[in-house]
Design a protein around this motif. Sequence first.
Motif, PDB file in Angstrom:
ATOM      1  N   HIS A 226       4.821  12.589   3.437  1.00 21.72           N
ATOM      2  CA  HIS A 226       4.558  13.030   4.794  1.00 21.72           C
ATOM      3  C   HIS A 226       4.034  12.520   5.194  1.00 21.72           C
ATOM      4  N   THR A 227       2.701  12.694   4.308  1.00 20.99           N
ATOM      5  CA  THR A 227       1.207  12.436   4.774  1.00 20.99           C
ATOM      6  C   THR A 227       0.489  11.013   4.748  1.00 20.99           C
ATOM      7  N   PHE A 228       1.581  10.437   3.682  1.00 20.42           N
ATOM      8  CA  PHE A 228       1.233   9.205   3.304  1.00 20.42           C
ATOM      9  C   PHE A 228       0.831   8.150   4.380  1.00 20.42           C
ATOM     10  N   GLU A 229       1.460   8.074   5.332  1.00 17.80           N
ATOM     11  CA  GLU A 229       1.575   7.116   6.335  1.00 17.80           C
ATOM     12  C   GLU A 229      -0.472   7.485   6.748  1.00 17.80           C
ATOM     13  N   GLU A 230      -0.648   8.777   6.921  1.00 20.21           N
ATOM     14  CA  GLU A 230      -2.053   8.539   8.346  1.00 20.21           C
ATOM     15  C   GLU A 230      -2.933   8.822   6.799  1.00 20.21           C
ATOM     16  N   VAL A 231      -2.675   9.068   5.796  1.00 22.27           N
ATOM     17  CA  VAL A 231      -3.964   8.928   4.423  1.00 22.27           C
ATOM     18  C   VAL A 231      -4.640   7.778   4.651  1.00 22.27           C
ATOM     19  N   GLY A 232      -3.597   6.798   4.307  1.00 16.16           N
ATOM     20  CA  GLY A 232      -3.475   5.774   4.091  1.00 16.16           C
ATOM     21  C   GLY A 232      -4.156   4.323   5.461  1.00 16.16           C
ATOM     22  N   ARG A 233      -4.253   4.861   7.025  1.00 23.11           N
ATOM     23  CA  ARG A 233      -4.411   4.279   7.783  1.00 23.11           C
ATOM     24  C   ARG A 233      -6.239   5.049   7.767  1.00 23.11           C
ATOM     25  N   THR A 234      -6.361   6.482   7.718  1.00 24.56           N
ATOM     26  CA  THR A 234      -7.478   6.846   7.221  1.00 24.56           C
ATOM     27  C   THR A 234      -8.529   6.041   6.066  1.00 24.56           C
ATOM     28  N   PHE A 235      -7.616   5.675   4.798  1.00 21.03           N
ATOM     29  CA  PHE A 235      -8.353   5.029   3.588  1.00 21.03           C
ATOM     30  C   PHE A 235      -7.674   3.107   3.725  1.00 21.03           C
ATOM     31  N   GLY A 236      -7.498   2.893   4.520  1.00 21.04           N
ATOM     32  CA  GLY A 236      -6.899   1.425   4.508  1.00 21.04           C
ATOM     33  C   GLY A 236      -6.037   0.768   3.371  1.00 21.04           C
ATOM     34  N   TRP A 237      -5.223   1.718   2.819  1.00 22.41           N
ATOM     35  CA  TRP A 237      -4.857   1.901   2.024  1.00 22.41           C
ATOM     36  C   TRP A 237      -2.690   1.023   2.063  1.00 22.41           C
ATOM     37  N   SER A 238      -2.275   0.310   1.484  1.00 22.81           N
ATOM     38  CA  SER A 238      -1.382  -0.500   1.776  1.00 22.81           C
ATOM     39  C   SER A 238       0.209   0.672   1.396  1.00 22.81           C
ATOM     40  N   GLU A 239       0.951   0.359   2.088  1.00 23.59           N
ATOM     41  CA  GLU A 239       2.455   0.781   1.516  1.00 23.59           C
ATOM     42  C   GLU A 239       2.321   0.111   0.606  1.00 23.59           C
ATOM     43  N   LEU A 240       2.341  -0.704   0.064  1.00 18.93           N
ATOM     44  CA  LEU A 240       2.851  -1.139  -1.472  1.00 18.93           C
ATOM     45  C   LEU A 240       1.614  -0.573  -2.059  1.00 18.93           C
ATOM     46  N   PHE A 241       0.414  -0.477  -1.973  1.00 18.51           N
ATOM     47  CA  PHE A 241      -0.841  -0.060  -2.842  1.00 18.51           C
ATOM     48  C   PHE A 241      -0.281   1.991  -3.278  1.00 18.51           C
ATOM     49  N   ILE A 242       0.110   2.262  -1.916  1.00 15.50           N
ATOM     50  CA  ILE A 242       0.658   3.589  -1.459  1.00 15.50           C
ATOM     51  C   ILE A 242       1.967   4.055  -2.645  1.00 15.50           C
ATOM     52  N   GLY A 243       3.396   3.272  -2.993  1.00 15.55           N
ATOM     53  CA  GLY A 243       4.169   3.415  -3.716  1.00 15.55           C
ATOM     54  C   GLY A 243       4.340   2.441  -4.886  1.00 15.55           C
ATOM     55  N   VAL A 244       2.920   2.211  -4.732  1.00 14.40           N
ATOM     56  CA  VAL A 244       3.000   2.229  -6.739  1.00 14.40           C
ATOM     57  C   VAL A 244       1.685   2.857  -7.849  1.00 14.40           C
ATOM     58  N   ILE A 245       0.767   3.006  -6.918  1.00 14.15           N
ATOM     59  CA  ILE A 245      -0.418   3.876  -7.290  1.00 14.15           C
ATOM     60  C   ILE A 245      -0.250   5.531  -6.757  1.00 14.15           C
ATOM     61  N   ILE A 246       0.271   5.755  -5.519  1.00 13.94           N
ATOM     62  CA  ILE A 246      -0.240   7.284  -4.697  1.00 13.94           C
ATOM     63  C   ILE A 246       0.523   7.541  -5.384  1.00 13.94           C
ATOM     64  N   VAL A 247       2.204   7.322  -4.860  1.00  9.33           N
ATOM     65  CA  VAL A 247       3.424   8.148  -4.962  1.00  9.33           C
ATOM     66  C   VAL A 247       3.566   8.026  -6.801  1.00  9.33           C
ATOM     67  N   ALA A 248       3.325   7.188  -7.081  1.00 10.95           N
ATOM     68  CA  ALA A 248       3.928   7.582  -8.292  1.00 10.95           C
ATOM     69  C   ALA A 248       3.065   7.871  -9.432  1.00 10.95           C
ATOM     70  N   ILE A 249       1.408   8.498  -9.277  1.00 13.02           N
ATOM     71  CA  ILE A 249       0.377   9.499  -9.780  1.00 13.02           C
ATOM     72  C   ILE A 249       1.267  11.205  -8.683  1.00 13.02           C
ATOM     73  N   VAL A 250       1.740  11.072  -8.291  1.00 15.50           N
ATOM     74  CA  VAL A 250       1.707  12.375  -7.739  1.00 15.50           C
ATOM     75  C   VAL A 250       3.064  12.758  -8.100  1.00 15.50           C
ATOM     76  N   GLY A 251       3.957  11.791  -8.554  1.00 18.36           N
ATOM     77  CA  GLY A 251       5.228  11.593  -8.558  1.00 18.36           C
ATOM     78  C   GLY A 251       5.461  12.632  -9.819  1.00 18.36           C
ATOM     79  N   ASN A 252       4.551  12.029 -10.500  1.00 17.72           N
ATOM     80  CA  ASN A 252       4.126  11.862 -11.710  1.00 17.72           C
ATOM     81  C   ASN A 252       3.683  13.095 -12.726  1.00 17.72           C
ATOM     82  N   ALA A 253       2.504  13.563 -11.825  1.00 18.81           N
ATOM     83  CA  ALA A 253       1.828  14.317 -12.005  1.00 18.81           C
ATOM     84  C   ALA A 253       1.904  15.442 -13.671  1.00 18.81           C
ATOM     85  N   ALA A 254       2.994  15.849 -13.545  1.00 20.24           N
ATOM     86  CA  ALA A 254       3.066  17.302 -14.733  1.00 20.24           C
ATOM     87  C   ALA A 254       3.575  16.254 -15.922  1.00 20.24           C
ATOM     88  N   GLU A 255       4.133  15.079 -15.994  1.00 20.13           N
ATOM     89  CA  GLU A 255       3.830  14.730 -16.946  1.00 20.13           C
ATOM     90  C   GLU A 255       2.682  13.817 -17.689  1.00 20.13           C
TER      91      GLU A 255
END
Length: 351
Positions: A226-255
């Motif tokens: 739920h923070t991605f939209e605001e963070v994306g606007r703040t840092f200029g990240w696109s939805e595609l970049f957030i999905g491919v890079i940010i969500v994937a890195i955070v979602g797989n932090a344990a591995e």
Amino acid sequence: MNKVFAGLVFIGVPVSVAGSLLHWSSVLMFVIYCLTIISLAAFMGRATESLAVVSGPRIGGLLNATFGNAVELIISIFALKAGLIGVVLASLTGSVLGNLLLVAGLSFFIGGVKYKRQKFNVFDARHNSGLLMFAVIVAFVIPEIFSMEMNESKTMTLSIGISIILIALYLCALFFKLVTHRGVYQQNENAKAHEEEEAEWSKGKAILILLLSTVAVAYVSERLVHTFEEVGRTFGWSELFIGVIIVAIVGNAAEHASAIIMAFKNKMDVAVEIAVGSTLQVAMFVAPVLVLVSLFFQTNMPLVFTIPELVAMVSAVLVTIVISNDGETNWFEGATLLAAYVIMGIGFYLL
């Protein structure tokens, strides 16, 4: 270091809950959530190491990948329910790229800095190579190509059929590795090292910690989305970049954390099983399950990726296979995988 991570967990989880209830700044909560997930991932890494000693590297790596991917599966189901098909497909792409290039790359690089040569089971590497070729190059490319000559209904039918086949083959692969051919291709030096090592935690305690950590990571990760939209606007990240890079890195932090820790301790069988095994689980189980789950929602998700996503995944698979198929690695091969990940990350950012 373990005390630091323990402190971050006991502080970070309550603060994460309080911050989400009190609606603190999204950028501040983004940082808090990420630190909390990283500290929880450290606990999962220690639990994985204990399980690998007690049950062997295959089961230890498989359990770590399963608990880690459970987080991503939960996040993706929430996104599917909200109709965010593009974000889900992008996060699946990011998981494949992250595991094969970022996780494996960091593991090979950090382990290679400490050790000149690191070896892992070459038979497992070749077995996984075949599955990677099938799952990504065959099962993901065919729906994209065939869908060009099909309507939406037929494309969805094709996706359902391929998803069922992928799940069935993945279960057969587990049965092959853990039952019918367990120990058949085990290397003697790895078995000897495994026998001499003593686990930090018992099997029951390690599984319990993995379970509790996964539940906590799932909650924090869901709030993080739920923070991605605001963070994306703040840092200029696109939805595609957030999905491919940010969500994937955070979602797989344990591995990520677990594989790097294993490589630093020269336990490459576990590190490779986490990185490659998690990729196979995403491609052959998580993605097909999401296709089937989407049938219960208003918007269905076909197994059709965009051309940039497909090219990136196929490239990652081919580079990983070439580097890992000899059963040995070093820091330069890790740097090569990391360079490929950075190049793709720049591409997705500019898209």
